[in-house]
Design a protein around this motif. Structure first.
Motif, PDB file in Angstrom:
ATOM      1  N   UNK B 215      41.958 -12.738  -9.839  1.00 46.75           N
ATOM      2  CA  UNK B 215      42.600 -13.695  -9.194  1.00 46.75           C
ATOM      3  C   UNK B 215      44.129 -13.357  -9.770  1.00 46.75           C
ATOM      4  N   UNK B 226      52.107 -20.021   0.425  1.00 43.16           N
ATOM      5  CA  UNK B 226      51.626 -21.029   0.608  1.00 43.16           C
ATOM      6  C   UNK B 226      50.988 -21.467   1.860  1.00 43.16           C
ATOM      7  N   UNK B 271      53.638 -21.729  -8.578  1.00 44.85           N
ATOM      8  CA  UNK B 271      53.287 -20.889  -8.437  1.00 44.85           C
ATOM      9  C   UNK B 271      52.135 -20.504  -8.484  1.00 44.85           C
ATOM     10  N   UNK B 272      51.446 -19.952  -7.687  1.00 50.84           N
ATOM     11  CA  UNK B 272      49.991 -20.058  -7.042  1.00 50.84           C
ATOM     12  C   UNK B 272      49.099 -19.067  -6.695  1.00 50.84           C
ATOM     13  N   UNK B 273      48.483 -19.696  -7.687  1.00 50.18           N
ATOM     14  CA  UNK B 273      47.078 -18.833  -8.242  1.00 50.18           C
ATOM     15  C   UNK B 273      46.160 -18.543  -7.627  1.00 50.18           C
ATOM     16  N   UNK B 274      45.909 -17.750  -6.184  1.00 47.56           N
ATOM     17  CA  UNK B 274      44.940 -17.557  -5.833  1.00 47.56           C
ATOM     18  C   UNK B 274      43.415 -16.573  -6.265  1.00 47.56           C
ATOM     19  N   UNK B 275      42.486 -17.365  -6.123  1.00 49.27           N
ATOM     20  CA  UNK B 275      41.117 -17.150  -7.272  1.00 49.27           C
ATOM     21  C   UNK B 275      40.218 -17.027  -6.136  1.00 49.27           C
ATOM     22  N   UNK B 276      39.659 -17.909  -5.333  1.00 45.98           N
ATOM     23  CA  UNK B 276      39.034 -17.068  -4.251  1.00 45.98           C
ATOM     24  C   UNK B 276      38.984 -17.983  -2.505  1.00 45.98           C
ATOM     25  N   UNK B 277      39.044 -17.653  -1.884  1.00 47.46           N
ATOM     26  CA  UNK B 277      38.909 -18.429  -0.814  1.00 47.46           C
ATOM     27  C   UNK B 277      38.952 -19.357  -0.388  1.00 47.46           C
ATOM     28  N   UNK B 278      39.877 -19.819   0.878  1.00 49.46           N
ATOM     29  CA  UNK B 278      38.834 -21.333   1.390  1.00 49.46           C
ATOM     30  C   UNK B 278      37.110 -21.096   1.923  1.00 49.46           C
TER      31      UNK B 278
END
Lengths: 195, 466
Positions: B215, B226, B271-278
């Motif tokens: 991530x 965001x 503080x945004x955690x991007x792990x998987x796409x929508x």
């Protein structure tokens, strides 16, 4: 792609040959303070509004008194269906552009910086807490923890597609360092601290 | 940018210093931010332990970069993220362009990314007919003015609200002479909201990428990253490979340090955690080298790759505060930029390590304990050895070496110097003498120390008495 092999190869040759063990994080986060008081103080300092409530009835009353109910209010919490709609989570995210107030729940809050941890599981839609004009987040008092170290202990290896810490309303100080609330996201944040 | 002639730091700083009032204001504004950092850091009892821990985590990262990057790629791919590798700025720009082309995107919204500044992505895409709008308010302001950011955290810190008002009046049609930051911000909010709602592609930077989970984390106060990413079909995230950290729990250390060091806030608003796409959407990560692996191989300078881009070193730097970010002619200005820039291009950036008093204040505030002022000093040695210093300086240094090496010449030089300064001051007090630029020349002593010593030392007195 060939660049990948080239970059990784160069890194392998360039990286220092150190035995640099990862430090122990357990020694951190031992600060002692009143967690609820600290949470409220920090939130106020960064432009948020802490409101202590006993139950959902008090939240309903607060929203009725402080927000225009005729405008679009959305939530993911079924207890609040009297004042907010629940059937928006599968809509096109762009359609949330006219939302006045979004009410969601947080997994937990962090006292040292008043940040609230939210993930896909409770967001309804990723853009919901950002696109709304105003934001309200509910957190249980028992779910307030002291520092970010306890926060990541609690998150552990939890699975999520997206998660974010939200600390106060959207803000900017890009014009001569004057603080302005409501840059792109929510103009205001109320945090309901529930018994 | 690359084709433009670079104005050296000292000359650009001289121009900046012509407006005394503005320089003083710039200095005070940044010092105000520096003081907020101090107050915030002092509230954390474990602050020094946190810095030490962060530095040690980064040591571990530098020593295991190859494996962590491989892990990160594998885990990100498992999460459904598409990973790209770019050896240099050109390849980075080509990759971004190819993703946009694939989706037939002609307009993109961007959140702050100093890496794309480093790669001159906006210019590149403009040449390809793609419009890019920077959505961070400060970046948006400087973009409208066709200027680069002057600070990595506060891109428009060099501008006054009157400047912003004038810019917005011209481009957004705001009321002329309305300087109210609230009003100006609201106007930009309205304009940019429309941008967010209509762009199919959004580009963001990366603050931290986690090897263990695949991530990445993006920190903003405005929520612009965001707004862009969650409304677009395609999210492109660009990162220098040094943004990697080993495990998710290490974010606890870095998120505590980042905003406190940057602006004195306890944490950024988001503080945004991007792990998987929508579902049905795409996230691309472009991992960029662009000279970083070379820096990793230089023992004296590799610590600069620990940088988390908080900007604390700039806010505290007496030279940065009085010369302005643009004088550094590099995407990253100030002390840290002056270490990073010569790595990218020694001949173009040879002036930057000299733009420092070596006072060490930068090193003292760095949250990951980079030895910034030591590295500036070391760069000076490298640059002189490799012949990157101006001819005038080389001649001066060589002359000085001859004079200092020979006592007879030294005495003669001292004598004639004193004679000239006393009797023909115009020969010294003029524009040719760089030393005279910002200071008065000292009064000339009647005799040199050596002459005085000869007269007064016990030995010579004894000799005389004999």
């Amino acid at each position: 792609m060939s660049s990948k092999a080239e970059i990784l190869n160069k890194i392998k040759q360039s990286q220092p040959n150190l035995t640099a063990e990862l430090p122990d994080l357990k020694v951190l986060g031992s600060e002692q303070f009143d967690v609820l008081e600290m949470y409220k103080t920090v939130l106020k300092n960064i432009g948020g509004n802490p409101v202590e409530v006993a139950d959902y009835n008090e939240i309903l009353a607060y929203i009725r008194n402080n927000y225009p109910l005729e405008k679009r209010i959305i939530t993911t919490i079924s207890e609040l269906s009297e004042i907010a709609v629940l059937d928006w989570t599968n809509d096109d995210p762009h359609s949330l552009q006219n939302v006045e107030l979004t009410i969601i729940k947080a997994h937990f809050g962090v006292a040292e910086n008043s940040a609230l941890w939210v993930t896909d599981a409770i967001l309804g839609q990723r853009v919901a807490p950002f696109i709304t004009q105003y934001l309200a987040i509910i957190v249980n008092k028992k779910d307030l923890i002291p520092t970010m170290h306890q926060a990541y202990d609690r998150i552990g290896n939890q699975e999520y597609g997206f998660g974010t810490f939200i600390a106060g309303p959207s803000k900017t100080a890009d014009i001569e360092q004057s603080l302005v609330l409501g840059a792109h996201g929510a103009r205001g944040l109320v945090v309901f601290l529930m018994e | 940018m690359s084709s433009k002639k670079i104005i050296e730091h000292s000359e650009a700083a001289t121009r900046f210093n012509k407006d005394v009032e503005r320089v003083n204001w710039h200095d005070e504004t940044l010092w105000f931010v520096r003081e907020k950092r101090d107050k915030s850091a002092n509230q954390i009892q474990d602050w020094e332990l946190l810095r030490e821990t962060a530095s040690r985590i980064k040591n571990n990262v530098l020593a295991n970069m190859h494996d962590y990057l491989s892990d990160f790629e594998a885990n990100a791919q498992k999460n459904g993220i598409i990973v790209h590798w770019a050896a240099d700025a050109k390849e980075h720009n080509e990759i971004v362009h190819s993703i946009l082309q694939k989706h037939d995107v002609k307009q993109m919204v961007k959140s702050k990314s100093m890496l794309t500044e480093e790669c001159h992505l906006n210019d590149y895409l403009a040449d390809k007919g793609i419009e890019v709008i920077d959505s961070d308010l400060g970046e948006y302001i400087v973009q409208l003015r066709k200027e680069p950011p002057s600070h990595i955290v506060l891109p428009a810190i060099h501008l006054k609200k009157e400047d912003v008002s004038e810019t917005f009046h011209e481009h957004l049609g705001t009321e002329k002479g309305n300087f109210d930051p609230q009003y100006l911000t609201e106007s930009a909010r309205r304009e940019l909201r429309d941008t967010f709602l209509t762009r199919k592609a959004a580009l963001t930077g990366v603050n931290f990428a986690v090897a263990e989970t695949g991530e990445f984390v993006v920190c903003t106060n405005e929520g612009n990253a965001d707004m862009g990413a969650h409304l677009a079909d395609v999210h492109i995230a660009c990162m220098g490979f040094e943004k990697l950290i080993p495990q998710r729990k290490h974010l606890g250390v870095f998120l505590r340090l980042l905003a406190r060091s940057a602006t004195g806030q306890p944490i950024t608003t988001f503080s945004s955690h991007f792990k998987k796409p929508r579902d049905g959407k795409e996230i691309h990560i472009v991992i960029v080298d662009n000279g970083r692996s070379t820096q990793l191989g230089r023992p004296d300078f590799r610590n600069s790759l620990k940088c988390i881009r908080c900007g604390a070193c700039m806010n505290t730097c007496p030279v940065y505060r009085r010369s302005g970010g643009h004088s550094y002619h590099n995407a990253v200005a100030g002390p840290i930029g002056s270490i990073l820039a010569p790595n990218l291009d020694m001949s173009k950036n040879a002036d930057l390590p000299f733009a420092s008093t070596l006072c060490g204040s930068c090193t003292n505030v760095c949250p990951v304990k980079i030895d910034i002022h030591d590295q500036l000093y070391k760069w000076r040695q490298v640059l002189v050895k490799e012949g990157h210093t101006p001819t005038s300086k080389t001649i001066a240094m060589k002359t000085m070496a001859t004079v200092l090496a020979n006592p007879t010449v030294f005495n003669l030089a001292g004598k004639s110097g004193r004679f000239v300064m006393k009797n023909i001051p115009a020969l010294v007090n003029n524009k040719m003498n760089k030393w005279y630029d910002q200071r008065e020349m000292p009064d000339v002593p009647e005799e040199s120390f050596r002459e005085w010593y000869k007269k007064n030392s016990r030995e010579s007195k004894a000799k005389k008495d004999e």
